[in-house]
Every structure is written in structure tokens, then in C-alpha cells.
Motif scaffolding. Structure first.
Motif, PDB file in Angstrom:
ATOM      1  N   LEU A 382      21.460  14.506  -4.928  1.00  0.00           N
ATOM      2  CA  LEU A 382      22.122  15.604  -4.218  1.00  0.00           C
ATOM      3  C   LEU A 382      22.603  15.153  -2.834  1.00  0.00           C
ATOM      4  CD1 LEU A 382      19.847  18.663  -5.113  1.00  0.00           C
ATOM      5  CD2 LEU A 382      22.186  18.216  -5.897  1.00  0.00           C
ATOM      6  N   CYS A 383      21.792  14.383  -2.122  1.00  0.00           N
ATOM      7  CA  CYS A 383      22.181  13.900  -0.787  1.00  0.00           C
ATOM      8  C   CYS A 383      23.412  13.010  -0.866  1.00  0.00           C
ATOM      9  CB  CYS A 383      21.024  13.136  -0.144  1.00  0.00           C
ATOM     10  SG  CYS A 383      19.639  14.150   0.383  1.00  0.00           S
ATOM     11  N   VAL A 384      23.352  12.008  -1.749  1.00  0.00           N
ATOM     12  CA  VAL A 384      24.460  11.055  -1.845  1.00  0.00           C
ATOM     13  C   VAL A 384      25.724  11.749  -2.346  1.00  0.00           C
ATOM     14  CG1 VAL A 384      25.269   8.960  -2.979  1.00  0.00           C
ATOM     15  CG2 VAL A 384      22.907   9.101  -2.167  1.00  0.00           C
ATOM     16  N   ALA A 385      25.584  12.612  -3.357  1.00  0.00           N
ATOM     17  CA  ALA A 385      26.753  13.299  -3.905  1.00  0.00           C
ATOM     18  C   ALA A 385      27.343  14.268  -2.881  1.00  0.00           C
ATOM     19  CB  ALA A 385      26.373  14.045  -5.178  1.00  0.00           C
ATOM     20  N   GLY A 386      26.488  15.032  -2.216  1.00  0.00           N
ATOM     21  CA  GLY A 386      26.981  15.998  -1.234  1.00  0.00           C
ATOM     22  C   GLY A 386      27.693  15.337  -0.075  1.00  0.00           C
ATOM     23  N   LEU A 387      27.077  14.305   0.493  1.00  0.00           N
ATOM     24  CA  LEU A 387      27.719  13.605   1.606  1.00  0.00           C
ATOM     25  C   LEU A 387      28.956  12.849   1.129  1.00  0.00           C
ATOM     26  CD1 LEU A 387      24.587  12.265   3.537  1.00  0.00           C
ATOM     27  CD2 LEU A 387      26.054  14.199   4.131  1.00  0.00           C
ATOM     28  N   GLY A 388      28.901  12.387  -0.117  1.00  0.00           N
ATOM     29  CA  GLY A 388      30.080  11.699  -0.651  1.00  0.00           C
ATOM     30  C   GLY A 388      31.275  12.629  -0.773  1.00  0.00           C
ATOM     31  N   VAL A 389      31.032  13.849  -1.225  1.00  0.00           N
ATOM     32  CA  VAL A 389      32.117  14.832  -1.317  1.00  0.00           C
ATOM     33  C   VAL A 389      32.668  15.153   0.071  1.00  0.00           C
ATOM     34  CG1 VAL A 389      32.652  17.232  -1.901  1.00  0.00           C
ATOM     35  CG2 VAL A 389      31.316  15.825  -3.480  1.00  0.00           C
ATOM     36  N   LEU A 390      31.782  15.337   1.033  1.00  0.00           N
ATOM     37  CA  LEU A 390      32.232  15.616   2.402  1.00  0.00           C
ATOM     38  C   LEU A 390      33.013  14.446   2.984  1.00  0.00           C
ATOM     39  CD1 LEU A 390      29.025  17.343   3.823  1.00  0.00           C
ATOM     40  CD2 LEU A 390      31.244  18.418   3.424  1.00  0.00           C
ATOM     41  N   ALA A 391      32.721  13.243   2.519  1.00  0.00           N
ATOM     42  CA  ALA A 391      33.403  12.061   3.050  1.00  0.00           C
ATOM     43  C   ALA A 391      34.784  11.840   2.441  1.00  0.00           C
ATOM     44  CB  ALA A 391      32.536  10.818   2.815  1.00  0.00           C
ATOM     45  N   LEU A 392      35.099  12.519   1.342  1.00  0.00           N
ATOM     46  CA  LEU A 392      36.371  12.278   0.657  1.00  0.00           C
ATOM     47  C   LEU A 392      37.596  12.442   1.565  1.00  0.00           C
ATOM     48  CD1 LEU A 392      35.750  13.864  -2.868  1.00  0.00           C
ATOM     49  CD2 LEU A 392      35.939  11.435  -2.272  1.00  0.00           C
ATOM     50  N   PHE A 690      19.350  16.201   9.314  1.00  0.00           N
ATOM     51  CA  PHE A 690      18.819  17.169   8.361  1.00  0.00           C
ATOM     52  C   PHE A 690      19.067  16.799   6.900  1.00  0.00           C
ATOM     53  CE2 PHE A 690      19.313  19.628  12.278  1.00  0.00           C
ATOM     54  CZ  PHE A 690      18.022  20.120  12.394  1.00  0.00           C
ATOM     55  N   VAL A 691      20.006  15.909   6.630  1.00  0.00           N
ATOM     56  CA  VAL A 691      20.242  15.485   5.247  1.00  0.00           C
ATOM     57  C   VAL A 691      19.712  14.069   5.035  1.00  0.00           C
ATOM     58  CG1 VAL A 691      21.968  15.097   3.445  1.00  0.00           C
ATOM     59  CG2 VAL A 691      22.271  16.973   5.074  1.00  0.00           C
ATOM     60  N   VAL A 692      20.176  13.132   5.873  1.00  0.00           N
ATOM     61  CA  VAL A 692      19.785  11.734   5.665  1.00  0.00           C
ATOM     62  C   VAL A 692      18.314  11.515   6.014  1.00  0.00           C
ATOM     63  CG1 VAL A 692      20.159   9.358   6.418  1.00  0.00           C
ATOM     64  CG2 VAL A 692      22.111  10.843   5.945  1.00  0.00           C
ATOM     65  N   ARG A 693      17.912  11.815   7.259  1.00  0.00           N
ATOM     66  CA  ARG A 693      16.542  11.490   7.681  1.00  0.00           C
ATOM     67  C   ARG A 693      15.502  12.412   7.053  1.00  0.00           C
ATOM     68  NH1 ARG A 693      18.306   6.693   8.694  1.00  0.00           N
ATOM     69  NH2 ARG A 693      20.368   7.009   9.622  1.00  0.00           N
ATOM     70  N   MET A 694      15.846  13.691   6.852  1.00  0.00           N
ATOM     71  CA  MET A 694      14.864  14.643   6.338  1.00  0.00           C
ATOM     72  C   MET A 694      14.804  14.696   4.808  1.00  0.00           C
ATOM     73  SD  MET A 694      13.251  16.081   8.828  1.00  0.00           S
ATOM     74  CE  MET A 694      13.371  16.455  10.583  1.00  0.00           C
ATOM     75  N   ALA A 695      15.832  14.203   4.122  1.00  0.00           N
ATOM     76  CA  ALA A 695      15.843  14.274   2.659  1.00  0.00           C
ATOM     77  C   ALA A 695      16.075  12.904   2.022  1.00  0.00           C
ATOM     78  CB  ALA A 695      16.913  15.260   2.195  1.00  0.00           C
ATOM     79  N   PHE A 696      17.147  12.231   2.410  1.00  0.00           N
ATOM     80  CA  PHE A 696      17.474  10.923   1.832  1.00  0.00           C
ATOM     81  C   PHE A 696      16.361   9.908   2.096  1.00  0.00           C
ATOM     82  CE2 PHE A 696      19.271   6.689   2.539  1.00  0.00           C
ATOM     83  CZ  PHE A 696      19.892   6.444   1.328  1.00  0.00           C
TER      84      PHE A 696
END
Length: 751
Positions: A382-392, A690-696
Motif C-alpha cells: 500500500l505504501c509503495v503503490a500509494g506513493l507511486g501513484v502520487l509520483a506519477l 507518516f507514510v514512509v517512516r511510520m509505515a514503510f
């Protein structure tokens, strides 16, 4: 490291009045230096040495002395009423009167009448007059501007629509002000919620303001000597405030934790500075590396901004290690929660027992860590996919240098820009300046013929609307002329046109013996954007390489630093995608006061990468160091993650919220670059903390298990031992009540 800082913290606590007076003296000295220092002169350093547009600009300054002066300019645009023309008698009279009044002003060097210069549109609806001043825009007084504004109002009274472009009447940007106030107010709310104490919330704010004051006063004091400006200090103000609050927050939070465990104030301060202070030092180093690394880009302005901000971070670190413990010494109980102040009245053994029980109590951080550990693959995907979509959207990043077209339509500069584009064509606002060098052509007649051939060839290039008559310098070895494109300054076709004109140079040089270079604001922006794009990978390699070495020393692990760098790439690409979506595509632009979406300022991505990398490593050090401490002292790998989150998650979340609050305050700035950087940094901190350090991060550590902390023995022996975990403090902490407990004394100090 931990032992040295432990002693420093105790010394600052014990000599609190001396330390406080020293900082008061530093503030006073920096302030006096800022007041007494001469005003900083305009920076004449080349913007980016080595690019063609800059070389051409420098050649113009050399061959045409005075033509590249930095005097302010006002471009007065006249639009006739519907059904009339500016060439009509009444309109002509009003325009001529304005030019005459402007020319009579004492600080005006020239005012060009549009009818004499042919500056009238073909349909007669629009004309413009150029007013040049003897001094730079920053040196114009309110009286100087008021005289021209009165003349403009009189022309409007005659029935003309009059707008003013250029930099003479534009509002000058100023560092500080409402952006910092908004950031401080939001940070105060976060601190109050986190600590539940006005004193605990106020101390980080107070020390951060002191740090920013010292940094900004130093920039002003050294401005004349080092060529610094208030723009150079804007980044220092922004970052100094954010990290100043965060670094003090970590020390104060650790102090409260030690006091809750039953330690005496002076011992709690020593342990807080020895442990949290160690993390502050290494976190500050990563930020300094990222900011100082901006010097490899080769842009003097960027180098100055980076070094000023790095200096502000150093000041913030020093304040967290000295002034914060000194102030804690003056009011040792004021920063404690009401419950802690009540418990401290009880017996020492009871206080220690309460503190140890509190340390093992489940909280939101530990519960979240257990949630991630139970389903690491799902969270990671979820972290990688979510941030990947935001990075598009970042794949569509277009860099440029937004000008008047990006300002509000309520501003006269934007209306002047639109009127000129409508009356004279989209390319009129971004003409190309061509300088022909005929020094190698011996015969003056041949030199003139060569320049004429160059002008005709460029004029016949597809995409060029018109070419002005060449103007030679007194020596006859150089000529200037302008070429007006058919498209606007930030249009992709204009970029292609510049490349096409430059591609014609080799053939013209062989035919005529003369050469030429293309410059002007449009060509400069194109060259700068390309140069910065080319410099991005070397810059990333430098800062990532140095930071990986630093994290290798801190964590004594091969995979943890690599994981940290990968997480940074996810957060920075996602934040760049958010910037493109808002400022380039216009998604939600109205909510942020973005008047005109367009290309992203060329300097912004490199700024974002550097600053976000430093801040991302901040959170990595603060959060993961606690996990390593637990692992080294007996916890299994999954439990070490839970322990780290139990002690650090709440404070890291508060620190990130403060960063977001401070950076969000700059979204309201007038300067396009500051607005964009403020939004980009706020988004990056949100994603990274909140996404990378707290979840990834916990998901990756859960999957790696013990392998996360593996390091070859030969490399472990080579690396210096910096003791960021504070293991060596077990023999130092002997004064507090908790020291009497044998099990407590064997526990390493925690970050």
C-alpha cells in the motif's frame, strides 16, 4: 559522543545563568552587527557560469558597457477604450504627457515615447512606454514610485487603461513576516497538544525564535561582505524555525521522560542531551550535508542560500545542546505535566516504579507498530503503490521561470503582461537577445555584412516573428539585436526555437567568420533548467553517498541506510508529483492562491530534493536509533520495532506536524518560489514522516528481521564507535533515584 554531550548538558544545567547570558550576548552582537553593517549591494556574480545564455550576458556587459546595468525598469502599457486607438489625438496627448512627467523625475534616466520608438500595436489598440531608473528597484523610495503612479492615474483619468509591468513598481519580496507568524502559531498548538503544558510548549518556540534571530541577523551583518541578500536568508528562516523547534522538542521530551522515571533534574538533563542530543547532532549533520551539497550545482545564489540555511541548522543544534538545558535548569519542573509534578512529591522508590511501568505501557505508537508487524506485506504494498501513484505527475514535470504571467490577475504586472501579449503577440513578453561577435572579422564593412546575414538567417527561422535592426558597439566588434518568437516564454515551441537558432551557428560561422550567442530571460531560463536537470543526479550521488556513510556509522547496518535512502526517494517523488499536480496542472490551485498554473520554477526541484533528504534522515535517526538500542540490548527484531515506536512515535509525529505547520505557513507567501517550496516541503514531510517512516520502515524491518541489523565483522571493526544509543551513560547516571535501582542502572539510556 553520548558521554561528551551528557557532560555538556550537565554543565549547561549547572552554569545556566552563564550559558543564558552568553546566548543573550550572541543575540545582541548579531543584532548590533546587522544594524551597523552597510546595506548589501546587488549581487553581480554570474547566475550560472558556463551556460551559453550567461556567457552571452557577460559578453554584452563587456562589449556594451552600461547596457547590463541593474537599474529598475517600468513598462507602462496603454490600452485605448473600445472603438478608439492610442494614436487618436486625445490618447496621444495623454500618453505623451505621462512620458514627459516621468522623464522629469530626478532618478529616471530615460523615458521612451512609444510613438517615437514605434511601440504601438498594428491595430493601434495598445502601446507601451519604457521608463528606466538610475537605481535598482530595491533602492527606489516610496516617493520615487508615487510620482510615477500619480502620472499613471492622470492618464487613466483621460480614459486610457494603463497598467505597469517591469520591476520598478512591483512589490519587493521580504523575508519573514506573516509566514513565520502562521508557522509559529500552528507549531504552538501542536506543542501544546503534545505536552499538555504551556511551559513545555513555549520553550521550543522560544529557543527556535532565538536561533532564527541569530541566523537572520548574521545574514544581514555579513550581507555586504559575502554578497548575501534577504532572499538568501529566506531558506535559513524557514528551515531554522522548523528544525529549531524539532530539535528542542526532542531534548525536552526526553527530559520529561527521565523526570517521569524518577531522575533528579540535573541528571535528567544530562541523559536527555547525551541521548536525544546525540540524535540531534547526527540529524543536523545530515541536513547540513544536504544543504552544503547545493554548492556542487554551480549556481552561486543556490550555494549562498544552502550555506545560509546550513548555518541556521548548526545554530539550532547548538541551541538544543546548550540553551535548552540551561533554561530547563532555571525552571526544572515547569515543563513537566501536572501528573508528573504531583508524582514527584511521592517517595523516590515509588516515582521510579511509576516511571518504569510507564515505560512499558502500551500506547498508540506500540499498537500501530504491532498492527504493521502483523501484516507487513500489505502495508508495504500500500505504501509503495500509494506513493507511486502520487509520483506519477512528476513524469510530466516542466521546469521554467514563472514571471508576471504567474501573478494574480488583480496585479497590474499581470494585466500589463496580458495586454502586451494580446496587442503584440505571445512572444513579445520573452524576446531573444542575440549578440554577434565579429572581433575576428578585420574589415568593418565585412563585419556589418556578417551581422546582417546572421540577422536575416535568424529572422527567416520558423517561429520567429520579427528581428530588430542590429546595433553595433563603439568598437565595432560586436552587435546586438532581438528576435521575437511567435510563442510565449514558457512554451515548449520556444525552447525548440532557441535550439534551432543555435544549431544554425556552425554554418553561419563558416560562411561569415562571425559567431553569435543567444541570451535574454527566455534563453536564460531554458539553459538554467537544462543545467539543473543535468546536475540533479551528481547532486543526489554526493548527498546520498555522504549520508549513507553517516547512517552506516550511526546504525552499524548495511540494509538500514539503504532502506532509508529508498524511502526518501519515494517521499520526494510523491511530493514532486503533488507539486506538479497543483502548480503545473492546476488541481486545487484556487485553494492555495495559485493564480496561473504553469512550469515549475527551475530551482525548486533541486531545493526540494536537498532539503527533504536532510529532513527525512532526521526522522530516520530519531525513530530507528531507538529500535537499534532495543535490539542491541536483547530485544528480538520485531519487539525492537515495537519498543522504538513506543518511545519515539508520538514525538516524531509531533515533530513532523510542526514541520508541516511551519512550511504550510509559507504557502501564503507572495513569491512564487517560496509558495511552491513551502507546499512541496509540507507535502514531503507528510509523506515521509507518516507514510514512509511510520509505515514503510516498520514493514521493511519486519520482513528483514535480524538481517536488517547485519554488518560484516571487518566493516564493524573499521567503523568508529560513536555510541549514539548512549550505552556508555550507564556508569554516568548515578545521582537520580532511578540509579539506585540495579535493574534500571543496567538499562541503556534511550533516545
Amino acid at each position: 559522543m553520548a558521554t561528551l554531550l551528557y557532560r555538556l548538558g550537565r554543565t549547561a544545567f549547572r552554569r545556566r545563568w552563564l550559558v543564558t547570558l552568553l546566548w543573550v550576548a550572541i543575540v545582541g552582537g548579531a543584532g548590533a552587527g546587522a544594524v551597523m553593517a552597510p546595506a548589501a549591494s546587488d549581487d553581480t556574480t554570474s547566475f550560472m557560469p558556463g551556460i551559453e545564455a550567461q556567457k552571452a550576458f557577460d559578453l554584452i556587459g563587456e562589449r556594451f558597457p552600461g547596457s547590463s546595468a541593474d537599474g529598475a525598469t517600468a513598462q507602462i502599457v496603454f490600452i485605448a477604450p473600445d472603438g478608439r486607438k492610442v494614436t487618436a489625438a486625445d490618447e496621444r496627448e495623454a500618453i505623451t504627457a505621462l512620458v514627459g512627467r516621468a522623464e522629469d523625475e530626478p532618478r529616471v534616466s530615460s523615458a521612451v515615447n512609444p510613438f517615437a520608438a514605434g511601440a504601438v500595436s498594428k491595430d493601434g489598440s495598445t502601446a507601451y512606454a519604457t521608463v528606466n531608473f538610475e537605481v535598482a528597484a530595491s533602492e527606489l523610495t516610496d516617493d520615487d514610485k508615487a510620482a510615477l503612479e500619480r502620472a499613471i492615474d492622470e492618464a487613466r483619468d483621460a480614459g486610457l487603461t494603463v497598467e505597469a509591468g517591469g520591476n520598478a513598481l512591483a512589490a519587493q519580496p521580504a523575508a519573514g513576516g506573516s509566514s513565520e507568524v502562521i508557522g509559529i502559531a500552528l507549531a504552538a498548538v501542536v506543542l501544546l497538544i503534545t505536552f499538555g503544558s504551556l511551559a513545555a510548549a513555549g520553550l521550543p518556540l522560544l529557543t527556535a525564535v532565538v536561533g532564527v534571530g541569530v541566523s537572520m541577523a548574521a545574514v544581514m551583518a555579513l550581507g555586504s561582505t559575502l554578497g548575501l541578500s534577504m532572499t538568501s536568508g529566506t531558506l535559513a528562516s524557514m528551515l531554522g524555525l522548523a528544525v529549531g523547534i524539532d530539535y528542542a522538542l526532542f531534548v525536552v521530551s526526553r527530559y520529561r521522560e527521565e523526570r517521569a522515571a524518577g531522575r533528579d533534574p540535573h541528571e535528567a538533563v544530562g541523559i536527555a542531551v547525551g541521548t536525544a542530543g546525540s540524535a540531534v547532532v547526527f540529524a543536523g549533520l545530515t541536513v547540513v550535508i544536504a544543504l552544503a551539497g547545493l554548492s556542487v550545482i554551480g549556481v552561486p545564489m543556490l550555494t549562498k542560500m544552502g550555506l545560509c540555511a546550513a548555518g541556521a541548522v548548526v545554530v539550532a543544534v547548538l541551541i538544543a545542546l546548550t540553551l535548552v538545558p540551561a533554561l530547563l535548569g532555571m525552571w526544572p519542573d515547569a515543563v513537566l505535566s501536572r501528573g508528573s509534578r504531583n508524582r514527584k512529591r511521592g517517595p523516590a522508590e515509588g516515582r521510579a516504579a511509576v516511571g518504569r511501568a510507564a515505560g512499558a505501557t502500551e500506547n498508540g505508537g506500540s499498537r500501530w507498530a504491532r498492527f504493521v508487524l502483523r501484516r507487513p506485506v500489505t502495508v508495504l504494498v500500500l505504501c509503495v503503490a500509494g506513493l507511486g501513484v502520487l509520483a506519477l505527475p512528476a513524469t510530466e514535470l516542466e521546469m521554467g521561470m514563472p514571471g508576471a504571467e504567474s501573478k494574480s490577475t488583480a496585479s497590474t504586472e499581470r494585466r500589463a503582461y496580458d495586454a502586451l501579449a494580446e496587442g503584440f503577440g505571445a512572444g513579445f513578453n520573452g524576446p531573444l537577445t542575440v549578440v554577434a561577435d565579429v572581433a575576428d572579422v578585420q574589415d568593418p564593412a565585412d563585419a556589418r555584412q556578417a551581422v546582417q546575414e546572421i540577422a536575416e538567417k535568424i529572422g527567416s527561422t520558423d517561429g520567429v516573428v520579427s528581428v530588430s535592426s542590429p546595433r553595433f558597439n563603439e568598437a565595432g566588434d560586436a552587435a546586438l539585436f532581438s528576435a521575437v518568437p511567435s510563442t510565449g516564454p514558457n512554451d515548449e515551441k520556444t525552447k525548440d526555437l532557441v535550439q534551432s537558432i543555435r544549431a544554425e551557428r556552425a554554418g553561419l560561422e563558416s560562411e561569415t567568420g562571425a559567431t553569435f550567442e543567444v541570451t535574454g530571460s527566455t534563453a536564460m531560463n531554458i539553459d538554467v533548467a537544462q543545467a539543473l536537470q543535468d546536475a540533479l543526479l551528481p547532486y543526489l550521488a554526493v548527498i546520498v553517498g555522504l549520508a549513507l556513510l553517516l547512517l552506516l556509522v550511526v546504525f552499524r547496518s548495511l540494509l538500514v541506510p539503504v532502506k532509508a535512502a529508498f524511502g526518501f526517494l519515494l517521499s520526494v517523488l510523491a511530493s514532486l508529483g503533488a507539486v506538479v499536480a497543483v502548480f503545473q496542472w492546476g488541481w486545487g490551485a484556487d485553494l492555495l492562491g495559485v493564480e496561473q498554473p504553469g512550469p515549475i520554477m527551475s530551482l525548486m526541484p533541486i531545493f526540494l530534493v536537498g532539503i527533504v533528504f536532510g529532513l527525512a534522515m532526521d526522522y530516520e535517526v530519531f525513530l530507528v536509533a531507538r529500535m537499534r538500542e532495543a535490539y542491541v540490548h536483547g530485544d528480538r527484531a520485531p519487539q525492537a520495532v515495537v519498543t522504538g515506536f513506543r518511545h519515539s512515535a508520538r514525538v516524531v509525529a509531533a515533530a513532523a506536524a510542526i514541520m508541516i505547520a511551519v512550511f504550510s505557513g509559507f504557502i501564503g507567501a507572495e513569491e512564487s518560489m517560496i509558495k511552491t517550496i513551502g507546499f512541496g516541503l509540507a507535502a514531503a514531510v507528510l509523506f515521509d514522516a507518516f507514510v514512509v517512516r511510520m509505515a514503510f520502515v516498520p514493514a521493511v524491518l519486519a520482513l528483514l528481521g535480524d538481517k536488517a541489523w547485519w554488518i560484516p565483522r571487518w566493516l564493524d571493526r573499521m567503523l568508529p564507535h560513536v555510541d549514539v544509543e548512549g550505552t556508555g551513560l550507564g556508569t554516568q547516571a548515578v545521582d537520580g533515584p532511578a540509579a539506585d535501582d540495579s535493574s534500571a542502572s543496567r538499562q541503556p539510556a534511550r533516545i
